[in-house]
Design a protein around this motif. Structure first.
Motif, PDB file in Angstrom:
ATOM      1  N   ALA A  98      20.856  21.644  33.146  1.00 47.92           N
ATOM      2  CA  ALA A  98      20.099  20.625  34.056  1.00 47.92           C
ATOM      3  C   ALA A  98      18.540  21.059  34.123  1.00 47.92           C
ATOM      4  CB  ALA A  98      20.090  20.406  35.504  1.00 47.92           C
ATOM      5  N   ALA A  99      18.595  22.790  34.219  1.00 52.35           N
ATOM      6  CA  ALA A  99      17.329  23.716  33.970  1.00 52.35           C
ATOM      7  C   ALA A  99      16.489  23.616  32.701  1.00 52.35           C
ATOM      8  CB  ALA A  99      18.104  24.966  34.257  1.00 52.35           C
ATOM      9  N   PHE A 100      17.749  23.040  31.782  1.00 56.62           N
ATOM     10  CA  PHE A 100      16.505  23.484  30.172  1.00 56.62           C
ATOM     11  C   PHE A 100      16.601  21.485  30.367  1.00 56.62           C
ATOM     12  CE2 PHE A 100      17.274  21.909  25.684  1.00 56.62           C
ATOM     13  CZ  PHE A 100      16.830  22.886  25.074  1.00 56.62           C
ATOM     14  N   LEU A 101      16.832  20.922  30.745  1.00 62.19           N
ATOM     15  CA  LEU A 101      16.256  19.297  30.489  1.00 62.19           C
ATOM     16  C   LEU A 101      15.376  19.745  31.279  1.00 62.19           C
ATOM     17  CD1 LEU A 101      16.522  15.936  30.033  1.00 62.19           C
ATOM     18  CD2 LEU A 101      18.019  16.222  31.868  1.00 62.19           C
ATOM     19  N   GLN A 102      15.188  19.456  32.379  1.00 61.24           N
ATOM     20  CA  GLN A 102      14.025  19.938  33.585  1.00 61.24           C
ATOM     21  C   GLN A 102      12.823  20.125  32.587  1.00 61.24           C
ATOM     22  OE1 GLN A 102      14.634  22.358  37.166  1.00 61.24           O
ATOM     23  NE2 GLN A 102      12.988  21.542  37.883  1.00 61.24           N
ATOM     24  N   ALA A 103      12.879  21.106  31.654  1.00 59.78           N
ATOM     25  CA  ALA A 103      12.156  22.417  31.082  1.00 59.78           C
ATOM     26  C   ALA A 103      11.080  21.224  30.407  1.00 59.78           C
ATOM     27  CB  ALA A 103      12.568  23.731  30.824  1.00 59.78           C
ATOM     28  N   ALA A 104      12.792  20.850  29.055  1.00 61.75           N
ATOM     29  CA  ALA A 104      12.373  19.914  28.463  1.00 61.75           C
ATOM     30  C   ALA A 104      11.561  18.848  28.736  1.00 61.75           C
ATOM     31  CB  ALA A 104      13.423  19.582  27.310  1.00 61.75           C
ATOM     32  N   LEU A 105      12.134  18.281  29.604  1.00 60.90           N
ATOM     33  CA  LEU A 105      11.093  17.017  29.889  1.00 60.90           C
ATOM     34  C   LEU A 105       9.227  17.110  30.423  1.00 60.90           C
ATOM     35  CD1 LEU A 105      14.063  14.880  31.898  1.00 60.90           C
ATOM     36  CD2 LEU A 105      12.842  13.907  29.790  1.00 60.90           C
ATOM     37  N   GLY A 106       9.633  18.276  31.229  1.00 59.18           N
ATOM     38  CA  GLY A 106       8.030  19.213  31.644  1.00 59.18           C
ATOM     39  C   GLY A 106       7.375  19.062  30.966  1.00 59.18           C
ATOM     40  N   ASP A 107       7.321  19.415  29.720  1.00 58.87           N
ATOM     41  CA  ASP A 107       6.390  19.064  27.792  1.00 58.87           C
ATOM     42  C   ASP A 107       5.988  17.667  27.781  1.00 58.87           C
ATOM     43  OD1 ASP A 107       6.833  22.024  27.704  1.00 58.87           O
ATOM     44  OD2 ASP A 107       8.301  21.762  26.558  1.00 58.87           O
ATOM     45  N   VAL A 108       6.864  16.952  28.017  1.00 53.15           N
ATOM     46  CA  VAL A 108       6.067  15.732  28.103  1.00 53.15           C
ATOM     47  C   VAL A 108       5.848  14.524  28.945  1.00 53.15           C
ATOM     48  CG1 VAL A 108       8.349  15.653  25.889  1.00 53.15           C
ATOM     49  CG2 VAL A 108       8.821  14.513  27.921  1.00 53.15           C
ATOM     50  N   LEU A 109       6.706  14.647  30.569  1.00 52.69           N
ATOM     51  CA  LEU A 109       6.119  13.856  31.462  1.00 52.69           C
ATOM     52  C   LEU A 109       4.544  14.662  31.887  1.00 52.69           C
ATOM     53  CD1 LEU A 109       9.227  12.275  32.065  1.00 52.69           C
ATOM     54  CD2 LEU A 109       7.285  11.383  31.120  1.00 52.69           C
ATOM     55  N   VAL A 110       4.231  13.696  32.892  1.00 51.71           N
ATOM     56  CA  VAL A 110       3.261  15.083  34.096  1.00 51.71           C
ATOM     57  C   VAL A 110       4.384  14.975  35.134  1.00 51.71           C
ATOM     58  CG1 VAL A 110       1.431  14.048  32.856  1.00 51.71           C
ATOM     59  CG2 VAL A 110       2.207  12.605  34.449  1.00 51.71           C
TER      60      VAL A 110
END
Length: 896
Positions: free
Chosen positions: A248-260
């Motif tokens: 979940a932390a990995f997904l959170q960081a990955a989405l944080g790179d593309v979404l504001v």
């Protein structure tokens, strides 16, 4: 052989004169100068067809002296690396060509074991005056058709000074001269040209892709729904099951790179946009997952295990549209995917021993590999040229064995190898190196989209190692991405860095603490055995008769185990023990000349093969005592040796050499096998026969199509041509052993292997690896391997995926930064394909391997470029290049 003047020397500026030999004072004065000697070297392969069997070629060194001092008949030595070549001895050759170095007033000999040579004058050498050039003709073993074949790392020494000065070197190859581009008379592999590429690309067209078609690797099963799901907004909630906090932390960081928006992940949450669930029944086998995107219900990823959930996340990431910068929301297609891998072992081998690559480079590589579901990183940490892992308690391994430089007696470090030392930094005993890579490259910053002159002039890290902290951080980073790191300690050959480091340790303590001095000694100092490896090393064997050899290996493996134990979740699944390339006993002796072997009652009556087998048995026990399995090169099993539980990596399948079916033989008799075939999976092989393509090619030329078209269960479908391009008889492999159903179950997986001889910089790691490793990812994960008849259509779909989605993603790629520790740099230096082109009745026709990439053309010698959008009228030569979405460009190609 042609002669120049009376003694076989060509003076390109000035005639041969009856001059006396220069004095040592001339050269010494130059050596004492505060300025670097302005001497340059150009290497040219003149005639690869000098021998009918390809055993040697004619080449030239052109030395130019732009310094103020003459180079006379004594008082100087020029050192250089030449991998893995040998020079013929004077008088050797054939009826037409014979080596005649002495007639030219020079000699070339090994400066040390390996690829390190020295050229020095004889007394009758005609002095090389300021402003003059000198051509020295040489006969060299094998052939040389690529620029990266050239000798490198030239440096000059003026004894008695112990300081070296770097010389500028370059290489010239004429792609239009068959003598320079043909390895031997039977070589029919064509030189790459724009016209040849045009023909190769002609069947490839831009195709519309369904969302799953753009995924690499392609999922097993896809069902499309109606509409789209908008992922975004001011807040995005993620719900995850117990045990999935890291995913979940990995997904959170990955989405944080593309979404504001704010991405908030919690274990329990109602109405979450994304749900991560563990479900052991959701797919067939470990690492399997389902991904559901529903316009009303949102996104759900179910995994058989945490790895399955992670790979569902990676598939979701690949479905996000490729655009730089953050977005308020992204539209995702409604679909349902069910997926699971073909192989549990989907690997990449990276050689960091020949050239060192930083922790940051490994972390970036790990991230991109994990995105494409590669789950093993095999690190070749040790070899003749360097030891790259700190081992507490044996500091000499890195204080000495991880360093290269000019040190004639190797008192403080290993000698120069592969043309590199400490990059362009000082501290290696070589002064006057280029101040930066642009200067090393002849004035232009290298783009690392092919051969660069800088690679001949000390660009590249010959020194360096991972500290305990570095390695543990690499393990933590890999574990976070469900990648197992497999360390390799290559023994008993390829061990020179360790051997020399332990001799350095012995010399330090011999007088004060004899017990400590001999504690980890790896050789018998009185051993008279003589061997020469394929890389030219004569002193790189560990001695299997010494208790200290096993004490050393036990200490090393114990410290490796401690690194894994220190990292939560890190799994020491395998240790790679090497075992490769001991030279043939027909012409070599391994240990029979060792008095300590003869006086050890356990080894006194054993031959060399028996000693090797004894060593491997003990080496395996040391490894398996950690709970890990032992893998290694299949050389271990070549002589019929049985090592219970050993996992071979068969690599020597060069077509026509007799070992094409060894992988299947091992699997059929019960060994687990990791397919590592050099003809298709060696990423360090040059893409094609273009002199500007770097790499080796002893096994084959290997491009991304060869990795993609690999047939793990029907290797012989690939054996249509030998490495020289000649077709085989269709029945050539009828007698070879095929894989049985039971043997198929023993194939653990496959790996793409990146050896480091030519991979001198971090940028070149990416150039060699991508996109070739993506073909490995596809074949290792995708449960449907297209039959040969299906491959053209599969290949067309794959190149469209690369061109339209996968490579544009790499253009703007940034590694997922879970702990906010990584640099903000974006992009992967993948190989950009050169355009194909031809001129037909005054019309320029052009294409490119990956449809959707932009082709640019120039009619003014490359001064300006315009976009190519279709046939255009031209007159005269045209220069072309390919441009990516990020604006990076390929090398320039020319068509007349």
């Amino acid at each position: 052989m042609r002669r120049a003047c009376l003694i076989g020397i060509s003076l390109c500026i000035g005639a041969c004169q009856a001059q006396t030999a220069g004095t040592a004072a001339d050269s010494a004065a130059l050596g004492m100068s505060a300025r670097a000697p302005n001497i340059s070297v150009v290497f040219r392969p003149v005639n690869n067809l000098a021998s009918a069997d390809g055993s040697f070629f004619l080449g030239t060194f052109t030395f130019r002296n732009d310094s103020a001092m003459r180079l006379g008949g004594s008082g100087w030595q020029i050192y250089f690396s030449y991998y893995p070549r040998t020079f013929l001895k004077d008088g050797e050759g054939n009826a037409q060509y014979k080596q005649h170095l002495a007639e030219q007033g020079v000699r070339i000999q090994k400066a040390a074991s390996g690829d390190y040579f020295v050229l020095e004058p004889l007394e009758h050498f005609v002095p090389l005056e300021p402003g003059q050039e000198r051509v020295i003709e040489v006969l060299v073993g094998s052939w040389s058709v690529l620029k990266s074949d050239a000798p490198s790392g030239f440096h000059i020494v003026f004894p008695p000074s112990t300081e070296a000065w770097a010389l500028s070197s370059s290489v010239e190859v004429d792609p239009a001269d068959p003598k320079q581009t043909t390895r031997m008379p039977s070589d029919v592999v064509p030189v790459q040209t724009a016209a040849l590429r045009y023909q190769e690309n002609e069947s490839l067209t831009r195709a519309s892709l369904e969302p799953a078609d753009a995924l690499v690797p392609r999922p097993q099963s896809v069902t499309y729904g109606t509409g789209q799901y908008q992922l975004g907004g001011a807040r995005i909630d993620v719900e995850y099951a117990r045990g999935l906090a890291k995913e979940a932390a990995f997904l959170q960081a990955a989405l944080g790179d593309v979404l504001v928006g704010v991405i908030d992940a919690r274990e329990r949450r109602a109405n979450a946009a994304i749900r991560l669930v563990l479900d052991p029944n959701v797919a067939s086998g470990p690492e399997g997952y389902t991904l559901s995107i529903d316009p009303e219900k949102g996104i759900e990823i179910r995994g058989v295990d945490s790895a399955g959930v992670f790979y569902g996340i990676q598939t979701l990431r690949q479905l996000v549209p490729v655009e730089p910068g953050k977005k308020v929301s992204v539209a995702l297609p409604a679909l349902s995917i069910s997926d699971a891998p073909l192989f549990p072992y989907r690997g990449m081998t990276l050689d960091v021993a020949r050239h060192f690559h930083s922790k940051a480079t490994l972390e970036k590589l790990l991230d991109v590999l994990a995105l494409h579901k590669i789950n093993k990183l095999h690190l070749h940490l040790t070899d003749d040229e360097g030891w790259r892992l700190e081992i507490p308690g044996i500091p000499e391994l890195t204080s000495y064995g991880a360093k290269r430089g000019f040190d004639a007696g190797e008192q403080r470090q290993l000698h120069v190898a592969l043309g590199s030392t400490r990059g362009l930094r000082p501290g290696d005993g070589i002064r006057g190196k280029a101040r930066n890579e642009a200067e090393a490259n002849g004035g232009e910053w290298p783009a690392y989209q092919g051969f660069e002159r800088a690679s001949l002039n000390f660009a590249g890290e010959g020194s360096g190692y991972y500290t305990v902290r570095d390695f543990e951080e690499i393990l933590a980073y890999a574990t976070e991405r469900h990648v197992d790191v497999i360390p390799e300690i290559d023994m008993p050959g390829h061990a020179r860095a360790a051997v020399k480091a332990m001799e350095h340790r012995y010399a330090q303590y011999a007088a004060t603490d004899p017990v400590k001095a001999g504690q980890y000694r790896l050789v018998d100092p009185n051993d008279t055995s003589k061997h020469t490896t394929v890389q030219g090393y004569t002193d790189d064997f560990l001695n299997p008769c010494l208790p200290s050899s096993y004490a050393f290996l036990s200490k090393v493996v114990g410290e490796i185990q401690a690194r894994f134990n220190a990292v939560p979740g890190a799994k020491l699944t395998m240790i790679h023990g090497g075992g490769d390339e001991l030279p043939s006993l027909r012409t070599n002796v391994w240990w029979q000349g060792s008095p300590l072997c003869k006086t050890n009652p356990d080894t006194a009556n054993l031959g060399d093969l028996q000693l090797r087998d004894l060593f491997l048995t003990k080496w395996q026990r040391i490894i398996t005592a950690t709970g890990a399995r032992m893998t290694g090169w299949d050389d271990v099993l070549h002589d019929g040796f049985q090592l219970e539980g050993f996992i071979p990596m068969p690599w020597q399948n060069v077509w026509g050499r007799g070992r094409e079916d060894f992988a299947y033989k091992y699997a059929n008799r019960g060994n687990n096998v990791i397919l590592s075939h050099a003809t298709n999976l060696y990423l360090d092989m040059a893409y094609n026969k273009d002199p500007d393509e770097p790499g080796l090619y002893w096994a084959n030329f290997v491009d991304d199509r060869r990795t993609f078209e690999y047939q793990p269960f029907d290797l012989f479908a690939l054996g249509t041509h030998d490495r020289m391009g000649n077709p085989f008889d269709p029945h050539a492999w009828d007698a070879k052993e095929r894989l049985t159903p039971a043997g198929r179950a023993n194939v653990l997986g496959m790996a793409g292997l990146l050896w480091g001889e030519n991979v001198k910089t971090d940028e070149l790691v990416e150039y060699f690896a991508f996109p070739k490793i993506l073909g490995v990812a596809e074949r290792a994960w995708n449960r449907h391997t297209p039959a040969p008849a299906e491959m053209p259509a599969a290949w067309e779909r794959f190149v469209n995926a690369l061109g339209q989605s996968v490579l544009p993603r790499l253009d703007f790629y940034r590694a997922v930064d879970v702990r906010h520790e990584l640099p903000r740099a974006r992009g992967v230096n993948y190989r950009i394909p050169l355009p194909g082109a031809k001129i037909d009745h005054g019309q320029l026709l052009a294409n490119v391997r990956y449809p959707s990439m932009v082709i640019e053309y120039s009619t003014n010698g490359g001064a300006t470029f315009a976009d190519y959008t279709g046939p255009v009228a031209v007159s005269g030569p045209v220069w072309l290049r390919t441009r990516t979405r990020s604006g990076h460009v390929s090398r320039v190609t020319k068509v007349d």
